[in-house]
Scaffold this motif. Structure first.
Motif, PDB file in Angstrom:
ATOM      1  N   ILE A   1      -2.121   8.213 -10.910  1.00 52.18           N
ATOM      2  CA  ILE A   1      -1.978   7.191  -9.874  1.00 52.18           C
ATOM      3  C   ILE A   1      -2.180   7.819  -8.506  1.00 52.18           C
ATOM      4  O   ILE A   1      -1.615   8.878  -8.198  1.00 52.18           O
ATOM      5  CB  ILE A   1      -0.578   6.544  -9.933  1.00 52.18           C
ATOM      6  N   GLU A   2      -3.004   7.180  -7.684  1.00 52.38           N
ATOM      7  CA  GLU A   2      -3.160   7.552  -6.272  1.00 52.38           C
ATOM      8  C   GLU A   2      -2.938   6.302  -5.439  1.00 52.38           C
ATOM      9  O   GLU A   2      -3.605   5.291  -5.639  1.00 52.38           O
ATOM     10  CB  GLU A   2      -4.561   8.117  -5.995  1.00 52.38           C
ATOM     11  N   ALA A   3      -1.980   6.363  -4.513  1.00 51.51           N
ATOM     12  CA  ALA A   3      -1.648   5.201  -3.690  1.00 51.51           C
ATOM     13  C   ALA A   3      -1.676   5.575  -2.213  1.00 51.51           C
ATOM     14  O   ALA A   3      -1.303   6.693  -1.827  1.00 51.51           O
ATOM     15  CB  ALA A   3      -0.269   4.656  -4.052  1.00 51.51           C
ATOM     16  N   VAL A   4      -2.118   4.627  -1.384  1.00 50.68           N
ATOM     17  CA  VAL A   4      -2.152   4.802   0.069  1.00 50.68           C
ATOM     18  C   VAL A   4      -1.346   3.684   0.708  1.00 50.68           C
ATOM     19  O   VAL A   4      -1.629   2.495   0.484  1.00 50.68           O
ATOM     20  CB  VAL A   4      -3.605   4.768   0.609  1.00 50.68           C
ATOM     21  N   GLY A   5      -0.333   4.029   1.488  1.00 46.17           N
ATOM     22  CA  GLY A   5       0.488   3.029   2.168  1.00 46.17           C
ATOM     23  C   GLY A   5      -0.155   2.542   3.455  1.00 46.17           C
ATOM     24  O   GLY A   5      -1.135   3.120   3.958  1.00 46.17           O
TER      25      GLY A   5
ATOM     26  N   VAL B   1       1.072  -3.451 -10.005  1.00 47.14           N
ATOM     27  CA  VAL B   1       0.464  -2.767  -8.870  1.00 47.14           C
ATOM     28  C   VAL B   1       0.672  -3.599  -7.614  1.00 47.14           C
ATOM     29  O   VAL B   1       0.397  -4.802  -7.597  1.00 47.14           O
ATOM     30  CB  VAL B   1      -1.043  -2.542  -9.110  1.00 47.14           C
ATOM     31  N   ARG B   2       1.139  -2.946  -6.571  1.00 43.62           N
ATOM     32  CA  ARG B   2       1.342  -3.607  -5.278  1.00 43.62           C
ATOM     33  C   ARG B   2       0.630  -2.802  -4.201  1.00 43.62           C
ATOM     34  O   ARG B   2       0.807  -1.578  -4.122  1.00 43.62           O
ATOM     35  CB  ARG B   2       2.838  -3.679  -4.962  1.00 43.62           C
ATOM     36  N   VAL B   3      -0.179  -3.477  -3.403  1.00 43.66           N
ATOM     37  CA  VAL B   3      -0.880  -2.833  -2.294  1.00 43.66           C
ATOM     38  C   VAL B   3      -0.291  -3.355  -0.996  1.00 43.66           C
ATOM     39  O   VAL B   3      -0.251  -4.564  -0.759  1.00 43.66           O
ATOM     40  CB  VAL B   3      -2.394  -3.106  -2.341  1.00 43.66           C
ATOM     41  N   GLY B   4       0.199  -2.454  -0.153  1.00 47.81           N
ATOM     42  CA  GLY B   4       0.803  -2.849   1.106  1.00 47.81           C
ATOM     43  C   GLY B   4      -0.223  -3.274   2.131  1.00 47.81           C
ATOM     44  O   GLY B   4      -1.433  -3.301   1.883  1.00 47.81           O
ATOM     45  N   GLU B   5       0.257  -3.603   3.301  1.00 51.31           N
ATOM     46  CA  GLU B   5      -0.587  -4.081   4.393  1.00 51.31           C
ATOM     47  C   GLU B   5      -0.363  -3.181   5.610  1.00 51.31           C
ATOM     48  O   GLU B   5       0.736  -2.685   5.838  1.00 51.31           O
ATOM     49  CB  GLU B   5      -0.199  -5.522   4.735  1.00 51.31           C
ATOM     50  N   ASN B   6      -1.444  -2.939   6.375  1.00 50.62           N
ATOM     51  CA  ASN B   6      -1.269  -2.250   7.637  1.00 50.62           C
ATOM     52  C   ASN B   6      -0.368  -3.083   8.557  1.00 50.62           C
ATOM     53  O   ASN B   6      -0.444  -4.313   8.574  1.00 50.62           O
ATOM     54  CB  ASN B   6      -2.614  -2.028   8.325  1.00 50.62           C
ATOM     55  N   GLY B   7       0.496  -2.418   9.301  1.00 56.78           N
ATOM     56  CA  GLY B   7       1.359  -3.133  10.225  1.00 56.78           C
ATOM     57  C   GLY B   7       0.557  -3.847  11.299  1.00 56.78           C
ATOM     58  O   GLY B   7      -0.454  -3.335  11.782  1.00 56.78           O
ATOM     59  N   HIS B   8       0.976  -5.048  11.658  1.00 53.82           N
ATOM     60  CA  HIS B   8       0.292  -5.787  12.713  1.00 53.82           C
ATOM     61  C   HIS B   8       0.540  -5.130  14.063  1.00 53.82           C
ATOM     62  O   HIS B   8       1.637  -4.639  14.332  1.00 53.82           O
ATOM     63  CB  HIS B   8       0.799  -7.233  12.758  1.00 53.82           C
TER      64      HIS B   8
ATOM     65  N   GLY C   1       3.318  -1.543   5.348  1.00 56.07           N
ATOM     66  CA  GLY C   1       3.883  -1.858   4.042  1.00 56.07           C
ATOM     67  C   GLY C   1       3.653  -0.744   3.038  1.00 56.07           C
ATOM     68  O   GLY C   1       2.743   0.078   3.188  1.00 56.07           O
ATOM     69  N   LEU C   2       4.455  -0.711   1.989  1.00 53.62           N
ATOM     70  CA  LEU C   2       4.308   0.304   0.941  1.00 53.62           C
ATOM     71  C   LEU C   2       3.293  -0.141  -0.108  1.00 53.62           C
ATOM     72  O   LEU C   2       3.084  -1.334  -0.328  1.00 53.62           O
ATOM     73  CB  LEU C   2       5.651   0.600   0.284  1.00 53.62           C
ATOM     74  N   SER C   3       2.655   0.826  -0.739  1.00 55.09           N
ATOM     75  CA  SER C   3       1.821   0.589  -1.924  1.00 55.09           C
ATOM     76  C   SER C   3       2.485   1.287  -3.101  1.00 55.09           C
ATOM     77  O   SER C   3       2.984   2.407  -2.959  1.00 55.09           O
ATOM     78  CB  SER C   3       0.405   1.135  -1.712  1.00 55.09           C
ATOM     79  N   SER C   4       2.486   0.644  -4.276  1.00 55.23           N
ATOM     80  CA  SER C   4       3.269   1.194  -5.377  1.00 55.23           C
ATOM     81  C   SER C   4       2.729   0.778  -6.734  1.00 55.23           C
ATOM     82  O   SER C   4       1.981  -0.191  -6.865  1.00 55.23           O
ATOM     83  CB  SER C   4       4.735   0.739  -5.264  1.00 55.23           C
TER      84      SER C   4
ATOM     85  N   ILE D   1      13.886  -5.620 -14.557  1.00 56.08           N
ATOM     86  CA  ILE D   1      14.155  -4.321 -13.952  1.00 56.08           C
ATOM     87  C   ILE D   1      12.863  -3.505 -13.961  1.00 56.08           C
ATOM     88  O   ILE D   1      12.262  -3.264 -15.012  1.00 56.08           O
ATOM     89  CB  ILE D   1      15.257  -3.569 -14.709  1.00 56.08           C
ATOM     90  N   ASP D   2      12.436  -3.087 -12.774  1.00 58.30           N
ATOM     91  CA  ASP D   2      11.235  -2.271 -12.634  1.00 58.30           C
ATOM     92  C   ASP D   2      11.616  -0.830 -12.346  1.00 58.30           C
ATOM     93  O   ASP D   2      12.552  -0.552 -11.591  1.00 58.30           O
ATOM     94  CB  ASP D   2      10.351  -2.792 -11.498  1.00 58.30           C
ATOM     95  N   LEU D   3      10.849   0.091 -12.934  1.00 55.67           N
ATOM     96  CA  LEU D   3      11.045   1.516 -12.689  1.00 55.67           C
ATOM     97  C   LEU D   3       9.879   2.026 -11.857  1.00 55.67           C
ATOM     98  O   LEU D   3       8.728   2.016 -12.315  1.00 55.67           O
ATOM     99  CB  LEU D   3      11.110   2.270 -14.017  1.00 55.67           C
ATOM    100  N   PRO D   4      10.101   2.460 -10.615  1.00 51.48           N
ATOM    101  CA  PRO D   4       8.985   2.915  -9.785  1.00 51.48           C
ATOM    102  C   PRO D   4       8.391   4.222 -10.310  1.00 51.48           C
ATOM    103  O   PRO D   4       9.125   5.151 -10.657  1.00 51.48           O
ATOM    104  CB  PRO D   4       9.618   3.106  -8.409  1.00 51.48           C
TER     105      PRO D   4
END
Length: 263
Positions: free
Chosen positions: A29-33, A67-74, A112-115, A131-134
């Motif tokens: 897994i590779e994630a970018v916040g 899978v959750r992809v965050g958003e750049n802060g406004h 936002g976070l990506s996870s 129940i989710d396990l990160p």
């Protein structure tokens, strides 16, 4: 055969399921916040960069991950105070109409976070929902904040500079999965005085989110007149044993990539 699933978005993606095929025991897994938003309307202070988090996670074949992809802060403009996908804290605001020269009107939101999280298929009396396990969490960067005419950029995360009573524009603490909202010096608060007037930046989301920055200036007799507002703190990332955590490029797009070998 290698399977590679990539999700990226500038507006965020929430809860996309991915079922792990039979015979697959590990995934990479590779994630970018999301990066923090810039401050607005005075001297622009850039938001902090999001995290890059990655590693190899062991899974049982047939299990489901989300899978959750965050958003750049406004940035501190028209999108200020709107919810950031992925839990970034909102930037603060300043009522410029109460001053002869406009200060920094809005601090930037936290990213936002990506996870990727594992659906354990379990619940409990205390936690009736799933129940989710990160597995991997790439945290968001903190929002920027500095007022007009002030020469230096604000430092991040100073949550307790002014205290937390009802009239003080202190930033809020972050928590599990979300960043803290920033302090404001709006019309409902006592008048702000000084060269440091401006609103704080929101905290970046993460496994535990960063704190929101305080508003600047002296407000209702509290604080220093020339003290700038605080930028938001970045969130905390999470990786499996042996994983890595770093900073994303300033122009990066939040994303998640899941790769595994098919038998």
């Amino acid at each position: 055969m290698r399977f590679r699933a990539r999700l990226e978005s500038t507006r965020g993606i929430h809860g996309v399921p991915l079922t792990i095929p039979d015979g697959v025991w590990t995934v990479h897994i590779e994630a970018v916040g999301g990066r923090g938003g810039d401050s607005c309307c005075g001297t622009v202070a850039p938001g902090g960069r999001g995290a890059v988090a990655g590693g190899d996670a062991w899974l049982v074949p047939g299990s489901t991950v989300y899978v959750r992809v965050g958003e750049n802060g406004h940035g501190g403009g028209s999108d200020a105070l709107t919810q950031v996908e992925g839990g970034g804290g909102s930037g603060g605001t300043t009522d410029w109409r109460r001053h002869t020269t406009p200060p920094n009107v809005n601090g930037g939101d936290g990213g936002g976070l990506s996870s990727v999280v594992l659906d354990t298929g379990r619940s409990s009396v205390l936690v009736p929902h799933r129940i989710d396990l990160p597995l991997v969490i790439a945290a968001g960067g903190g929002g920027g904040a500095t007022p007009a005419g002030y020469g230096s950029f604000a430092e991040g995360g100073g949550q307790t500079v002014f205290g937390s009573d009802g009239s003080s524009p202190a930033g809020l603490a972050g928590g599990p999965g979300y960043g803290g909202s920033a302090g404001s010096s709006g019309a409902t608060l006592p008048e702000a005085v000084g060269d440091g007037i401006g609103a704080g930046g929101g905290g970046g989301a993460g496994w535990y989110g960063g704190g929101g920055g305080v508003a600047g200036g002296r407000i209702g007799g509290t604080g220093e007149a020339d003290e700038p507002p605080g930028g938001g703190g970045g969130g905390l990332s999470l990786v499996p044993s042996g994983g890595t955590i770093g900073l994303s490029a300033p122009d990066s797009v939040p994303s998640v990539v899941v790769t595994f070998e098919l038998p």
